[in-house]
Each structure stands twice: as C-alpha cells, then as structure tokens.
Design a protein around this motif. Structure first.
Motif, PDB file in Angstrom:
ATOM      1  N   VAL A   7       0.847  -1.232   0.106  1.00 40.26           N
ATOM      2  CA  VAL A   7      -0.143  -0.053  -0.009  1.00 40.26           C
ATOM      3  C   VAL A   7       0.928   1.335  -0.006  1.00 40.26           C
ATOM      4  O   VAL A   7       1.908   1.217   0.771  1.00 40.26           O
ATOM      5  N   MET A   8       0.625   2.342  -0.908  1.00 41.29           N
ATOM      6  CA  MET A   8       1.373   3.391  -0.916  1.00 41.29           C
ATOM      7  C   MET A   8       0.762   4.554   0.049  1.00 41.29           C
ATOM      8  O   MET A   8      -0.507   4.821  -0.455  1.00 41.29           O
ATOM      9  N   LEU A   9       1.546   4.990   0.726  1.00 44.25           N
ATOM     10  CA  LEU A   9       0.715   6.211   1.708  1.00 44.25           C
ATOM     11  C   LEU A   9       1.478   7.385   1.653  1.00 44.25           C
ATOM     12  O   LEU A   9       2.505   7.487   1.649  1.00 44.25           O
ATOM     13  N   HIS A  10       0.615   8.554   1.788  1.00 48.98           N
ATOM     14  CA  HIS A  10       1.054   9.891   1.962  1.00 48.98           C
ATOM     15  C   HIS A  10       1.010  10.214   3.481  1.00 48.98           C
ATOM     16  O   HIS A  10      -0.103  10.266   3.866  1.00 48.98           O
ATOM     17  N   LEU A  11       2.114  10.255   4.085  1.00 49.17           N
ATOM     18  CA  LEU A  11       1.951  10.509   5.493  1.00 49.17           C
ATOM     19  C   LEU A  11       2.854  11.912   5.960  1.00 49.17           C
ATOM     20  O   LEU A  11       3.746  11.870   6.768  1.00 49.17           O
ATOM     21  N   PRO A  12       2.374  12.980   5.366  1.00 45.93           N
ATOM     22  CA  PRO A  12       3.054  14.169   5.743  1.00 45.93           C
ATOM     23  C   PRO A  12       2.995  14.748   7.137  1.00 45.93           C
ATOM     24  O   PRO A  12       4.194  15.176   7.635  1.00 45.93           O
ATOM     25  N   ALA A  13       1.950  14.357   7.539  1.00 40.67           N
ATOM     26  CA  ALA A  13       1.753  14.942   9.231  1.00 40.67           C
ATOM     27  C   ALA A  13       2.461  13.908  10.101  1.00 40.67           C
ATOM     28  O   ALA A  13       3.128  14.499  10.970  1.00 40.67           O
ATOM     29  N   LEU A  14       2.631  12.731   9.876  1.00 43.83           N
ATOM     30  CA  LEU A  14       3.668  11.865  10.782  1.00 43.83           C
ATOM     31  C   LEU A  14       4.928  12.224  10.485  1.00 43.83           C
ATOM     32  O   LEU A  14       5.733  12.187  11.531  1.00 43.83           O
ATOM     33  N   VAL A  15       5.302  12.777   9.471  1.00 43.36           N
ATOM     34  CA  VAL A  15       6.700  13.018   9.208  1.00 43.36           C
ATOM     35  C   VAL A  15       6.917  14.470   9.876  1.00 43.36           C
ATOM     36  O   VAL A  15       7.879  14.707  10.597  1.00 43.36           O
ATOM     37  N   TRP A  16       6.005  15.618   9.882  1.00 45.37           N
ATOM     38  CA  TRP A  16       5.831  16.913  10.385  1.00 45.37           C
ATOM     39  C   TRP A  16       6.113  16.721  11.843  1.00 45.37           C
ATOM     40  O   TRP A  16       6.944  17.256  12.217  1.00 45.37           O
ATOM     41  N   THR A  17       5.292  15.843  12.350  1.00 42.90           N
ATOM     42  CA  THR A  17       5.304  15.889  14.011  1.00 42.90           C
ATOM     43  C   THR A  17       6.517  14.838  14.352  1.00 42.90           C
ATOM     44  O   THR A  17       6.414  14.147  15.536  1.00 42.90           O
ATOM     45  N   GLU A  18       7.335  14.209  13.495  1.00 45.73           N
ATOM     46  CA  GLU A  18       8.404  13.403  13.742  1.00 45.73           C
ATOM     47  C   GLU A  18       7.936  12.111  14.498  1.00 45.73           C
ATOM     48  O   GLU A  18       8.830  11.706  15.152  1.00 45.73           O
ATOM     49  N   GLN A  19       6.744  11.697  14.123  1.00 48.11           N
ATOM     50  CA  GLN A  19       6.491  10.243  14.892  1.00 48.11           C
ATOM     51  C   GLN A  19       6.748   9.120  13.968  1.00 48.11           C
ATOM     52  O   GLN A  19       6.307   8.003  14.212  1.00 48.11           O
ATOM     53  N   ILE A  20       7.186   9.648  12.506  1.00 44.46           N
ATOM     54  CA  ILE A  20       7.124   8.677  11.492  1.00 44.46           C
ATOM     55  C   ILE A  20       7.972   7.510  11.787  1.00 44.46           C
ATOM     56  O   ILE A  20       7.811   5.993  11.768  1.00 44.46           O
ATOM     57  N   ASN A  21       9.238   7.950  12.704  1.00 47.50           N
ATOM     58  CA  ASN A  21      10.340   6.619  12.701  1.00 47.50           C
ATOM     59  C   ASN A  21       9.818   5.793  13.503  1.00 47.50           C
ATOM     60  O   ASN A  21      10.080   4.584  13.599  1.00 47.50           O
ATOM     61  N   ARG A  22       9.177   6.325  14.686  1.00 48.58           N
ATOM     62  CA  ARG A  22       8.562   5.218  15.797  1.00 48.58           C
ATOM     63  C   ARG A  22       7.587   4.345  15.056  1.00 48.58           C
ATOM     64  O   ARG A  22       7.781   3.055  15.290  1.00 48.58           O
ATOM     65  N   ILE A  23       6.699   4.877  14.101  1.00 47.47           N
ATOM     66  CA  ILE A  23       5.637   3.971  13.542  1.00 47.47           C
ATOM     67  C   ILE A  23       6.327   3.008  12.651  1.00 47.47           C
ATOM     68  O   ILE A  23       6.153   1.793  12.731  1.00 47.47           O
ATOM     69  N   LEU A  24       7.420   3.607  11.832  1.00 43.18           N
ATOM     70  CA  LEU A  24       8.113   2.634  10.923  1.00 43.18           C
ATOM     71  C   LEU A  24       8.730   1.488  11.555  1.00 43.18           C
ATOM     72  O   LEU A  24       8.847   0.346  11.110  1.00 43.18           O
ATOM     73  N   SER A  25       9.583   1.633  12.579  1.00 42.31           N
ATOM     74  CA  SER A  25      10.156   0.704  13.181  1.00 42.31           C
ATOM     75  C   SER A  25       9.342  -0.192  14.040  1.00 42.31           C
ATOM     76  O   SER A  25       9.559  -1.466  14.158  1.00 42.31           O
ATOM     77  N   ALA A  26       8.172   0.178  14.468  1.00 43.44           N
ATOM     78  CA  ALA A  26       7.068  -0.704  14.960  1.00 43.44           C
ATOM     79  C   ALA A  26       6.551  -1.689  13.837  1.00 43.44           C
ATOM     80  O   ALA A  26       6.398  -2.717  14.062  1.00 43.44           O
ATOM     81  N   ILE A  27       6.470  -1.298  12.609  1.00 41.19           N
ATOM     82  CA  ILE A  27       5.879  -2.012  11.609  1.00 41.19           C
ATOM     83  C   ILE A  27       6.927  -3.173  11.188  1.00 41.19           C
ATOM     84  O   ILE A  27       6.339  -4.470  11.166  1.00 41.19           O
ATOM     85  N   THR A  28       8.066  -2.978  11.643  1.00 39.11           N
ATOM     86  CA  THR A  28       9.089  -3.960  11.080  1.00 39.11           C
ATOM     87  C   THR A  28       9.010  -5.299  12.061  1.00 39.11           C
ATOM     88  O   THR A  28       9.549  -6.157  11.580  1.00 39.11           O
ATOM     89  N   HIS A  29       8.457  -4.922  13.107  1.00 42.91           N
ATOM     90  CA  HIS A  29       8.429  -5.913  14.349  1.00 42.91           C
ATOM     91  C   HIS A  29       7.202  -7.088  14.039  1.00 42.91           C
ATOM     92  O   HIS A  29       7.022  -7.911  14.711  1.00 42.91           O
ATOM     93  N   VAL A  30       6.341  -6.617  12.995  1.00 45.35           N
ATOM     94  CA  VAL A  30       5.080  -7.471  12.833  1.00 45.35           C
ATOM     95  C   VAL A  30       5.049  -8.157  11.534  1.00 45.35           C
ATOM     96  O   VAL A  30       4.012  -8.530  10.999  1.00 45.35           O
ATOM     97  N   GLY A  31       6.482  -8.219  10.817  1.00 44.07           N
ATOM     98  CA  GLY A  31       6.367  -8.938   9.612  1.00 44.07           C
ATOM     99  C   GLY A  31       6.133  -8.242   8.384  1.00 44.07           C
ATOM    100  O   GLY A  31       5.719  -8.736   7.287  1.00 44.07           O
ATOM    101  N   LEU A  32       6.037  -6.784   8.699  1.00 46.90           N
ATOM    102  CA  LEU A  32       5.917  -5.957   7.334  1.00 46.90           C
ATOM    103  C   LEU A  32       7.149  -5.232   7.255  1.00 46.90           C
ATOM    104  O   LEU A  32       8.144  -4.895   8.125  1.00 46.90           O
ATOM    105  N   THR A  33       7.297  -4.560   5.966  1.00 41.20           N
ATOM    106  CA  THR A  33       8.465  -3.810   5.750  1.00 41.20           C
ATOM    107  C   THR A  33       7.890  -2.430   5.237  1.00 41.20           C
ATOM    108  O   THR A  33       6.820  -2.418   4.697  1.00 41.20           O
TER     109      THR A  33
END
Lengths: 170, 353
Positions: free
Chosen positions: B179-205
C-alpha cells in the motif's frame, strides 16, 4: 550531492575517467551509473542486493558449510550449482529446490519464519494437494464431533473422508 | 491500444482516479510471482524458451474468460525506445530489473491496472495496481489472473514450499501486497520513525517510494508484507490491513493536531509550496515531489482548493526524468529538465482554474 545525470538520487558512485590524458570526474547515482554502462562499477563495488544478503546468511551458517561438501552439488535439470546459489541467492530452475533441499531448511526458517506453505494451491496441477488439505480439515472436524458425542454428524464426515481418500488414491 | 497510448499519458487509472481513503492511501498493489515447470528460471532460460513463454501468455489472453477481464496488449521490451522503457518504470508498470534482462516483456490491460511482467526474475510477475485503498479488490483481480493462466500453464508448485520462485524470499504464496501511503503529518510531527520501526516488528516492511527512511521524498511510503511463507494470502492481507488502518488513523490524528497547534505554520508551508510550483522557472524532481506533497496536504486538509488531487498525483509521475523527456520528444540534460519540469507544473496548475 545529487547525481549529475538525473539530479534526483544522491550520487553514490564517484569515479574518474581518463581517456587519452583527458581527466573527467563523474558523480552518479547507482541507476544512472548502470545506465551509463559503468560495468567497472559492479566489478569494483560488487552489487548489493537481497540476493547478496541471502548468500551472506548461507556463508555464515556452519550447518550449510558442512553440507557444502555434499556429493550432489549440481542440479541435474539445469546444471546450476549450490556454489552459484550461494553467490547470487537465486536458483536456476524449479527443480533446484528438490536438488538442494537438504541445505535449505535452516535458510528458509531464517528468511521466511516458517518452512510450510499454507496459502493458495493451484487448481489443476495442485489437485491432490487441495484434496489432502480438505482431508486434513475433515479429519479434524471428525475428532471434534466425536468429542462432542455428535455421532450422526461424525458418521457423515467419516463417509466423506472415505470418498476423499478413494479420490486421492485414484 | 499502442505503445504510444501506454507511454504518452501520465495518467494510468491508478493515478487519474481516486479510490477509498485517497486522502492518505495513494494506491494498493498486489504482485504475484509464478513460474512454469518445464523451463529454467529466466536467468538461465534460452531465448527460444523466453519467446515460447511470451507467446503462451499472449495466447492465454485470447480466451473468453480473459476477454471478460479486459483487453490486453503485449509489449516486448526490445521493441521499445530507452525513454519508453523508463516511462513504464516511472508509471510503476514494470520494474527497473525488467529493463536489464534479455527477452523481457510486459502484458498490460488497457487501463494499466493489470501489468504482467514476463521473463523478469520469475517467469511471470503479475501486478494489480488500483487507486486508493482497495487491497482486497486488487487481490481478487490478481487471483483471477492467476487462475486464468493456471488453466493453460503448468505452474511449479510444491506441497510444502508452495509456489516455487527464483529467489527463496518469494516462496510460498509468491505474493507481495503493498500500500502506498502519503504521510506528511506523521513526518511533520516526527512520529514517523517510531511507527516505521514498529511496523518491522510485525512481519511487514516499509520503505520510501523515492528516497529512504524518514528522508522519503514527497512523504510517500510503501508498506508491504515481508514473508511469503507460513501465512495464507488472507492472513497476509489481514495483517497488512490492520496495520494500514492504524497508520491511517495516526496520520489523521497528526493532521488535526498540527492544524490545531500550528495552523499558521502549516498554511504558510502549503501556500509557499503552491506559490513556488505555480511560478518557479526551474525545479528539480526532489523539490517538486516535496512541494507537491505540501500542496496535496493543504488540499486534503481544506487549506486550499481549486487544485485536483489527481493532478497532483499525475504530476508525481509526469515530472520524473523519463516522462519529461518523452513529453518533450528528445533526451535532455538535468538543467533543461528542471526548466521543462517547472513549466509543465505551471501549465497543469493553471489548467485548473
């Protein structure tokens, strides 16, 4: 620094070309470098890809190292060797999986977390597999019915299981 | 349909139309790898085998069932110009790898939602790419194509290992759902890295569509399943769904948060970017992606209007180097491209009014 060619990706390939004493410096991204036919680049840096990671995993696996000395090191169908697989991380033909099967177990567990396929089965060529899956499900259901003491339903299931078993044999 | 139809319009259906949740989900894609039993994988197969396979795939599209799915066209890569090939990559219809191999081809449905690469790493790589959040619909379509080809082609399958693929990372279902996502607000609020690293723990990249990690250009991210074995297609999709829904939720919250906490800053950034896109005389693709993302955010948050979301999506592709050169009819250096890109964006934004 961005790639001089596309101006899009970071320049990661830097090299100097000297043609008849004329020196030219290049700063390119990987894809442009490849497009430019910089064959020397791969020779120099070596490709880095998922396949390379795979072969890295294999090289560090002591079990695989032992098995490397297995007599059967070449696929009888396509002539691909296990040594080649270790280098590029890809197989030569579908039969390679059978040929190199003993060496794959631990690798599959590492990269796939499981070594058992549970998804879709091809309708035509996978006929028997599909039936066997169905059979497993029915047997499980049968056990449950017996536990629940629903013997009438269990008898019906048993008949269907027999039918299936006959179909699989045929 | 001709080659020209496919390469001269930036707007594939996945780009020109909106789908569900399209304020955040740009597109949904399923890719399925299949191989036939009687040939070596494309890396080793002969030119004769490759041609035979292309013919067999083309023949399969002549059946009544195939015609019910749509009209298809086979494009052999060697018959295309380098720029045309680049355009197909930029439209996400083929992979860059297909250009590198000998004897590659792609079968396209006329709306480009279905693209089947032949002789890439695997014999067949079937892709269904739909606009917005339509993962299940994309899977149904891909599943149908798979069944169609399975009627006439013998696919390599093993009871334990599933569908056999050139690389063991695709074994099992052979399926990659993304799925291709447009996530400007998560990047803006600097939450993106936290979310991205959580994703990799559940078998997704997850990866940036352009650029990597939190530096993803245009704030575009692709989330996909990492493993293809040990989970059924339904489980893979279910897993992806539950994560994507949460990300959508987080992005929505982040959007309302920045609107509340930093409204003027958000408005300023959106409008500045709009101004630059509307008036710049030279712009590189990195900057244009970032500005397009800002404007898109402004549009989705109701800060600006008078721009259509699909035009912004279309410009993401139309401003890539290959497409620009196609549009202009000749090869261009970076400086010329930057100027041409700026004028293309100006024109398209102006057509809006």
């Amino acid at each position: 620094m961005l790639c001089e060619e596309c101006g899009k990706n970071p320049a990661t390939v830097h090299y100097t070309e000297i043609v008849q004493g004329q020196k030219t410096e290049y700063h390119l991204c990987e894809s442009c470098a490849q497009e430019k036919g910089v064959a020397a680049y791969e020779a120099l840096a070596g490709p880095f890809s998922i396949n390379q990671l795979l072969s890295g995993l294999l090289n560090f696996d002591p079990l695989v190292k032992q098995r490397m000395e297995m007599p059967k090191s070449e696929c009888p169908n396509c002539g691909f060797t296990f040594q080649q697989f270790k280098q590029i991380g890809r197989f030569g033909c579908p039969q390679c999986y059978e040929t190199f099967d003993p060496a794959l177990d631990s690798l599959l567990k590492k990269i796939q977390s499981s070594d058992q396929h549970v998804g879709k089965v091809p309708k035509r060529s996978g006929g028997v597999v599909a039936l066997r899956r169905q059979l497993d499900d029915l047997r499980q259901e049968l056990q449950e019915r017996i536990r629940e003491e629903k013997y009438e339903e269990a008898a019906r299931l048993r008949d269907r299981i027999r039918d299936l078993e006959r179909q699989i044999k045929a | 349909m001709s080659v020209d139809d496919f390469v001269s319009h930036a707007a594939s259906k996945w780009l020109s139309e909106d789908g569900p949740e399209s304020d955040i989900v740009i597109s949904s894609r399923i890719r399925i790898a299949r191989n036939v039993t009687d040939q070596a994988f494309p890396m080793l197969s002969s030119d004769e085998d490759k041609n035979r396979l292309i013919d067999a795939v083309e023949r399969a599209t002549q059946s009544e069932e195939a015609k019910a799915i749509g009209r298809f066209e086979m494009l052999r890569l060697e018959t295309l110009s380098p720029i045309d090939r680049m355009v197909l990559v930029e439209k996400h219809l083929i992979s860059p790898a297909l250009i590198q191999v000998q004897g590659g081809a792609v079968l396209l449905r006329d709306d480009e939602e279905i693209a089947i690469m032949v002789n890439e790493e695997d014999h067949l790589r079937m892709q269904c790419l739909l606009p917005g959040y339509q993962l299940d619909e994309a899977y149904r379509l891909a599943d149908r194509m798979d069944d169609l080809f399975e009627e006439t082609l013998d696919f390599a399958f093993d009871e334990q290992k599933g569908y056999l693929t050139a690389c063991p990372t695709n074994l099992g279902t052979g399926m990659r759902a993304s799925v291709m996502l447009h996530l400007p607000a998560l990047v803006w609020t600097e939450q993106i890295n936290r979310i991205l690293s959580a994703i990799t723990h559940v078998g997704l990249t997850v990866r940036g569509i352009y650029g990597e990690g939190s530096d993803a250009l245009g704030n575009l991210f692709q989330v996909s399943n990492q493993v293809t074995m040990g989970q059924s297609e339904e489980e893979i999709l279910g897993n992806l769904h539950s994560v994507v829904r949460q990300i959508i939720e987080h992005e929505r919250k982040a959007r309302s948060f920045i609107l509340q906490e930093a409204r003027t800053r958000v408005e300023d950034r959106v409008c500045r970017s709009y101004g630059i896109l509307a008036y710049a005389r030279q712009i590189d693709s990195k900057e244009s992606l970032q500005r397009l993302s800002d404007v898109r955010l402004g549009l989705d948050m109701g800060i600006i209007d008078g721009v259509s979301a699909s035009i912004l999506k279309e410009l993401m592709v139309a401003t890539q180097p290959g497409f620009l050169q196609k549009h202009n009819g000749h090869e261009m250096g970076p400086a010329e491209r930057d100027a041409r890109r700026a004028s293309l964006i100006r024109e398209r934004l102006r057509q809006q009014h």
